[in-house]
Each structure stands twice: as C-alpha cells, then as structure tokens.
Design an enzyme around this catalytic site. Structure first.
Site, PDB file in Angstrom:
ATOM      1  N   HIS A  73       0.828  -1.208   0.000  1.00 19.34           N
ATOM      2  CA  HIS A  73       0.000   0.000   0.000  1.00 19.34           C
ATOM      3  C   HIS A  73       0.865   1.262   0.000  1.00 19.34           C
ATOM      4  CE1 HIS A  73      -2.689   2.962   2.268  1.00 19.34           C
ATOM      5  NE2 HIS A  73      -3.146   2.891   1.041  1.00 19.34           N
ATOM      6  N   GLU A  76       1.959   1.923  -3.454  1.00 19.19           N
ATOM      7  CA  GLU A  76       0.911   2.521  -4.291  1.00 19.19           C
ATOM      8  C   GLU A  76       1.010   4.040  -4.230  1.00 19.19           C
ATOM      9  OE1 GLU A  76      -3.400   4.016  -3.526  1.00 19.19           O
ATOM     10  OE2 GLU A  76      -3.136   1.954  -2.836  1.00 19.19           O
ATOM     11  N   HIS A  77       1.236   4.584  -3.030  1.00 16.82           N
ATOM     12  CA  HIS A  77       1.371   6.031  -2.877  1.00 16.82           C
ATOM     13  C   HIS A  77       2.654   6.538  -3.528  1.00 16.82           C
ATOM     14  CE1 HIS A  77      -1.898   7.060   0.071  1.00 16.82           C
ATOM     15  NE2 HIS A  77      -1.930   5.732   0.108  1.00 16.82           N
ATOM     16  N   GLU A 155      -3.477   8.215   6.962  1.00 18.66           N
ATOM     17  CA  GLU A 155      -4.630   7.501   6.417  1.00 18.66           C
ATOM     18  C   GLU A 155      -5.076   6.405   7.384  1.00 18.66           C
ATOM     19  OE1 GLU A 155      -5.708   4.528   2.666  1.00 18.66           O
ATOM     20  OE2 GLU A 155      -4.036   5.937   2.470  1.00 18.66           O
TER      21      GLU A 155
END
Length: 471
Positions: A73, A76-77, A155
């Site tokens: 994840h 992904e950023h 997040e």
C-alpha cells in the site's frame, strides 16, 4: 509477443479476433502479449469519446513478509511521487489538466492504477503509466519516502484508529485467518512496520513486483486497437522483465473453521455492534457465486431477510447487512454487520440471526428471493461492465487472478445459472456458528468526554449557587 509488420509506417498488430462469446452481452475483448511479458487486453466501445486505462500488478498484502506489512500500500502512494520524466505531483497534474481522472488502490491480492481520459488523450495516459513502470527508481528518494510514509500513517489514523468501528476489518481478518497466514494482516499495515520500512526496502519491492511480466494492462473505450497497440509497444516494449518474483505463500485453509472465534471490543462507539466473518468458497468458483446469492437473499439491502427481521419486525437493529468479500488466493469471507437499536443486547441479535440462518439452511431461498437476488447481482455486474473504467478493471482482475480476461464478459451468465439448491447447499455447509469469527463492540464512555461533562456539571452547579446567592 505482438507480431507486427509495417505498412506505410503503420504497425499492424496480430492478436486474438474479437468475437463475442455466448453470454457476454455482445461485449468483446482481444488479448496480446509484448516480448517483455506484459499482457494487454483491449475492448472497443465507441458509445462515448472516452478511454479507460487500467494497470494491475500481481502484488498485494499477501505477498508481504512479517515485519514489512503495509509495503504494497505504501508503494501505491510512492507511484504518484514522480518518475524520470514526470516530477513530483506531475502525474495528477497532467491527467487532470487533460480532463481525465485517476487513482490507485491496493488489496490483499493486487495493486491497480487507472485513468479515464478523453479518447484523444489516451496516448498521454499510456506514456505516464509506462514512464513510472520503467523509471520510478530514478525519482524515488528519502524525501518522497518520508512524505508518503506520513501520508499512509495519517490515512491509517483516519480510516482505522480514530473512527468508530474502524478497527473491525483488521480485527476480524486477524481472527478469520490464523497467525502466519498471508491474509492475516490487512493492506494498511501496522504503524511499527510502516516506520521500519527503508528506502532500500521500497526499491527492492519495486524491482521485484513492478515489472511488465507481472502486470496486465487493459484499455477500454473509444479506441483504435491498432494505434493503441502501437503506442503500448512504443512506450512499454523496452521495459525489461524481471524473473525473481517469489510465489505467494499458500492461502489454503479447511472449508470450515471448526469453532466460533470471538473477541469483545470495548470502545467509544455510538451503539453496540455485532460483526462476523464466515469462511466461504474461493472466488472464481460456482460455489462462490452461490454464496454471493445466499448473502444477497439474507442481507443484501432493505428487502433481505435479516433486514426485515431485525430492523423492520423486531426493531432490535438500526442496520443489518451481509456481503461477500471475494478472494481468489484464500477462502472468501461472508461479512455480517449489524448495529443494535437503543439498549438492545448483542445476544438478542445473535439469537435472531442464528434462527434466520438455520431456517434458510433448512428451507433454502424461495423462487421470488432467487429471482430478486439474481437480478440484483446482475444489475451490479452490468453496472461495472457498462462503464469503460469498470470493464477495464474487471478484465484486469480476471486476467491476473484467473488467467483469462474473457471470463469477465460472461460473469453475469454464470450467476444466473446458479440454482436454488446450490444456494441452499452452500448456506447449510458454511453459514454455521462453528464457521465464523465474531466481533462484538460494546460502547464505553470516552474519558475526555466524561471529564468535560463533569466539568460542565460542576460549572453549572456553581452558576446556580451564585445565582441563589445573588437573590
């Protein structure tokens, strides 16, 4: 590999013929492969002048190792932090400046990136995706790493740690999949592991998983297939493949858990809640489609059995839903979520649920319930396949997880072929108390709120005393 020959400077790719399959609703897709292993799926749709680009990498949280959860994840950023020819936030700026939209997501089983563009801007989207696939490491540095580490940690706070019931997904997943199982942890990862990730970890992750032979690229919409393939070959064709990817750990488990796993969570939540995860068949099987129909009858919307029983009839709950988390590399999860009404205790809710599930297992769905559930799932599937972005995503999903993108075009037909007997059978075999992980939320007063309330009461009392003295 795309075989091609030049005619007056135009590439003429040779791929599969776009022939509509039975049950595909007239939708077609062609498949191609570059020499470096990149799989390409194209689907023409000239209804509107837009094109969707979707790129799935075969990497998700199930590929992570202990101590480095959340890396998929996080990466992904990082993919939006620039590449060799696109600086900083340029990917967003270029796509949005051209009138397009874009995003990326991470799951247990994949990471995807996607753009929807005006058709005449398709080449830009392909160039952008190829530039970061081929040259992201040129821009990946300590500054971007620290920046996005903080973004992901924030997040996590906003979506998991600091919202009511935010811990449910993480806790139920950890209960449903045993310690050491590749699906035991969720894609968000832990704070400790996010802090521990190094720049070299990220670079090694990219070299291992972000290679053309570990990806599927789909393009759907108002496209010229020959020109589109020529652009794909031009921008992606020179990116080298990588053969060092380790196989994901085995996610197989017994069909039934064999006991009821349970955890009580005392948190500052607005109401008691009962959540449960049932172990169900793998995605891509007929049994999984049958399970989807069973959960739709039981908890898919305001006409479902559980909603009618708990919310409308008994009035013991304010919300009741039952849905399917489809997974290909591990058993899928049937996700039950009930929020209680007023001071109703969880055992009251649980007894009613078990009664409804036992009755359903004994009797199965009625003809009317089957028709309604199949219509509901058919509509959901057609909604996805009816948009260029949705169809591009489904073509990638079936290519990555099941090896055949064409299966996306016939998924609706497979749901409609499932019988009531199959739905009853999967419910009887799987929707049992000894095949679920249960999470119970019990509200507790927030200490800060209690302190504030006490201070307010004290101040009010003092005010009353002062008022009496004034009189």
């Amino acid at each position: 590999m795309i075989n091609r020959f030049a005619i007056e400077g135009t590439y003429m790719p040779m791929g599969h013929t776009a022939t509509a399959q039975a049950g595909s609703g007239g939708l077609t897709a062609t498949e191609h492969r570059l020499a470096n292993g990149l799989r390409v799926v194209l689907s023409e749709d000239h209804l509107t002048p837009v094109a969707a680009v979707c790129l799935w990498y075969d990497v998700g949280s199930r590929h992570e190792v202990k101590g480095r959860t959340g890396l998929a994840h996080l990466f992904e950023h990082l993919m939006f932090q620039g590449s060799a020819q696109v600086k900083g936030n340029g990917h967003f700026e270029l796509v949005q400046g051209a009138g397009g939209s874009l995003n990326g997501t991470t799951s247990f089983e994949r990471t995807n990136y996607f753009e929807t563009m005006p058709a005449h801007q398709l080449e830009l989207a392909l160039w952008l995706e190829a530039d970061r696939m081929g040259s992201l490491l040129a821009a990946l540095d300590d500054e971007s790493m620290e920046n996005q580490r903080d973004v992901v940690k924030n997040e996590r706070r906003q979506r998991y740690d600091n919202v009511p019931y935010g811990t449910a997904f993480e806790k139920l997943t950890a209960l449903a999949y045993p310690e050491g199982h590749p699906y035991h942890h969720t894609p968000i990862g832990s704070m400790a592991d996010l802090d521990a990730a190094t720049l070299e970890d990220a670079r090694a992750f990219f070299r291992t998983y972000y290679a053309p032979n570990n990806a599927v690229l789909s393009v759907v919409g108002d496209i010229d297939p020959e020109q589109t393939l020529a652009w794909i070959e031009k921008y992606f064709g020179s990116i080298p493949g990588h053969d060092g990817k380790p196989a994901p750990r085995d996610g197989a488990l017994p069909e039934v858990i064999g006991e009821q796993l349970r955890e009580v969570v005392e948190e500052d939540v607005p109401a008691r809640a009962l959540m449960a995860a049932y172990r169900l068949p793998h995605d891509g099987t007929r049994e999984c489609d049958a399970a989807d129909l069973a959960l739709t009858v039981l908890g898919g919307g305001d006409s479902s059995r559980l909603y009618n029983r708990l919310v409308r009839r008994d009035r013991t709950a304010v919300a009741a839903g039952f849905g399917l988390l489809r997974l290909a590399g591990a058993p899928s999860l049937g996700w039950l979520d009930v929020k209680t009404s007023g001071d109703v205790e969880v055992p009251v809710i649980e007894a009613a649920i078990d009664e409804e599930l036992a009755r359903f297992a004994e009797e199965g769905p009625t003809a009317e319930e089957m028709e309604r559930a199949q219509a509901q799932l058919e509509r959901e599937w057609l909604d996805r396949l009816g948009t260029v972005a949705g169809r591009a995503d489904e073509l990638c999903r079936y290519a990555v997880l099941f090896g055949d993108p064409q299966l996306a075009l016939t998924a609706v037909q497979r749901v409609l072929e499932v019988t009531a007997e199959e739905v009853q059978a999967v419910a009887k075999a799987r929707l049992r108390p000894d095949n679920r992980a249960v999470l119970v939320y019990e509200p507790v007063a927030d200490e800060d709120a209690e302190s504030d309330a006490t201070d307010a009461d004290t101040a009010a009392a003092a005010g009353d005393e002062n008022e009496e003295a004034a009189k």
